[in-house]
Write an enzyme that holds these catalytic residues in place. Structure first.
Site: not given
Ligand code: UD1
Ligand code: CA
Length: 473
Positions: A22, A387, A397
């Site tokens: 169902r 900072n 990468y």
């Protein structure tokens, strides 16, 4: 027979082999989620608070491996019902696994609100009554779709039979006492009579519910224990029922969290998964999601539209609107957002600030360090008091491998800098704005990695003058 003084050996069998036709889904029914985890996981959690996981058996069939994988970490056992020929058949295939037990509590894998208290109550009633079969029932205002309990008479707990909706007469359909789909059986009684079940019904299935009449005819005791808490027994056969269960479970969770001292404004808009923990005096604004195994400390404020998954947030953290956290750890009194994206492995130190449109992944940001604007920090180890200027990028990468950027304590990175990893900026060093840093910067040094500025006096004035005299303009 065992001696009556010995503690009975009790197993729990959870019926979880059905397809859930169902729901019209590729996903097996018991893996559909409510309150942030699969239906079956809720039932297992309740069961394992009544008996040890080693005495819990899930009967699986449809997409069995997928179901097994999803809940295997709970340490329960599995029984394969390779063909699903009904709830009665599910117990037939469990016969040898349950042979060593005196009693079995049978639960439905698709009714997630069952509590350990109710399971224990059902078992105790069953043992007190010395019944062959005890079923759990509840009165529902809208009983349609459930099996109905036919009592021997209104005053006793004795049961004549259970009639399924499809086989019920108009008079029986008026009965509001429904079969919850949870039972306790004496194991020897169940298995000495289960072969009497037949498939002579509209679904041509073996109905476990027919055991009531079968055991009655064999002159065995069948009783019912009715719970007052009818929401506990609601199952999920349709998407609409799933969403209703999800709503109920989430509202219950929100109320638990509020009762434990957390403020939630407009709780109907907040989605907090079942296993989330939140400490007192934290404030959650509207439209916040806290998911998975997240833990939030005390006195935090989580502002609107933040989605937090599997993350650990210490005390006093402020999460401004629109932050996304996934497998992140946030130290005490840190400030995030608005619109920060903290991806897996982000470890933000005490009182550090991560500001708007800053993305982090697999980084450590030390105590009191700040990355407030428009920055990507990935695969980086950043010390304390650092900072990071607006628009800083760690170039982690190279197209093949990921490399780490090290930024030591007290470093100042000027705005619009790119740090090409692997690279290290030593303690207390400065990187001038708009630098491209490709080699290590020693401690306390200044690195400037940008083209020299050229100034051409009067150039613009001359260009404008040349433009005016041109006829084609
Ligand atoms: C069942 C009961 C009904 C009760 C209702 C309560 C029967 C015949 N009817 O109906 O009286 O009011 O639960 O929610 O039992 N399953 C298997 N193997 C199978 C078939 C089903 O493991 O071969 C599992 C399903 O995955 C599910 C549970 O048994 O978790 C109940 O099956 P379901 O088809 O949902 O039964 P209902 O129609 O809800
Ligand atoms: Ca059901």
């Amino acid at each position: 027979m065992k001696t009556p003084s010995a503690a009975p050996r009790v197993a729990v069998a959870i019926m979880a082999a059905g397809k859930g036709t169902r729901l019209k889904s590729q996903l097996p029914k018991v893996l559909h989620e409510v309150g942030g985890k699969p239906l079956l996981a809720h039932v297992i959690a309740a069961a394992t608070r009544v008996v040890p996981a080693s005495d819990v058996f899930a009967i699986i069939g449809h997409e069995a491996e997928r179901v097994r994988t999803a809940v295997s970490a709970t340490g329960i056992n599995f029984i394969l019902q390779s063909e699903q020929r009904g709830t009665g058949h599910a117990l037939m295939v469990a016969k040898s696994a349950l042979a060593g037990y005196d009693h079995v509590i049978v639960l439905s894998g698709d009714a997630p609100q069952i509590t350990p208290q109710t399971i224990a109550h059902l078992l105790n009633f069953h043992l007190d009554q010395q019944a062959a079969m005890t079923l759990l029932s509840a009165d529902l205002d809208h009983p349609t779709g459930y099996g109905r309990v036919i009592r021997k008479n209104a005053r006793s707990a004795g049961v004549q039979a259970i009639v399924e909706e499809k086989s019920a007469s108009p008079a029986q359909k008026k009965i509001r006492e429904i079969n919850a789909g949870f039972y306790a059986f004496s194991v020897p009684q169940l298995f000495s009579h289960i072969e009497k079940l037949s498939t002579a019904n509209p679904h041509s299935e073996y109905y476990l519910t027919d055991m009531a009449a079968v055991l009655r005819q064999a002159r065995q005791k069948v009783v019912v224990w009715k719970t007052d808490n009818s929401v506990e027994v609601l199952g999920a056969n349709t998407r609409a029922e799933l969403s209703f269960l999800d709503y109920q479970i989430r509202m219950r969770k929100n109320h638990e969290v509020m009762a434990a001292g957390v403020t939630i404004f407009y709780p109907a808009t907040c989605v907090i998964d079942s296993d989330v923990e939140i400490a007192p005096d934290t404030i959650i604004e509207p439209f916040v999601q806290i998911l998975g195994l997240s833990r939030v400390g005390s006195a935090c404020r989580i502002r609107s539209y933040s989605v937090i998954r599997d993350s650990e947030i210490a005390d006093g953290v402020l999460i401004r609107p629109g932050c996304i956290l996934d497998q992140a750890r946030i130290g005490p009194n840190a400030i995030l957002g608005p619109y920060s994206h903290l991806r897996p492995g982000s470890d933000i130190g005490e009182a550090a600030h991560v500001g708007n449109f800053v993305e982090t992944k697999k980084i450590k940001l030390g105590k009191g360090s700040k990355a407030n604007h428009l920055t990507y920090l990935g695969d980086a180890e950043i010390g304390s008091g650092v900072n990071i200027g607006a628009g800083t990028i760690t170039c982690n990468y190279d197209g093949v491998n990921k490399h780490t950027t090290f930024i030591e304590d007290g470093v100042f990175i000027g705005s619009d800098s790119t740090l090409v990893a692997p690279v290290r900026v030593g303690k207390g060093a400065y990187v001038a704005a708009a630098s491209c840093i490709t080699s290590d910067v020693p401690e306390d040094a200044l690195a400037i990695g940008r083209a020299q500025q050229v100034v051409k006096e009067g150039w613009a004035r001359k260009k404008r003058a040349a433009g005016k005299s041109s006829p084609g303009h």
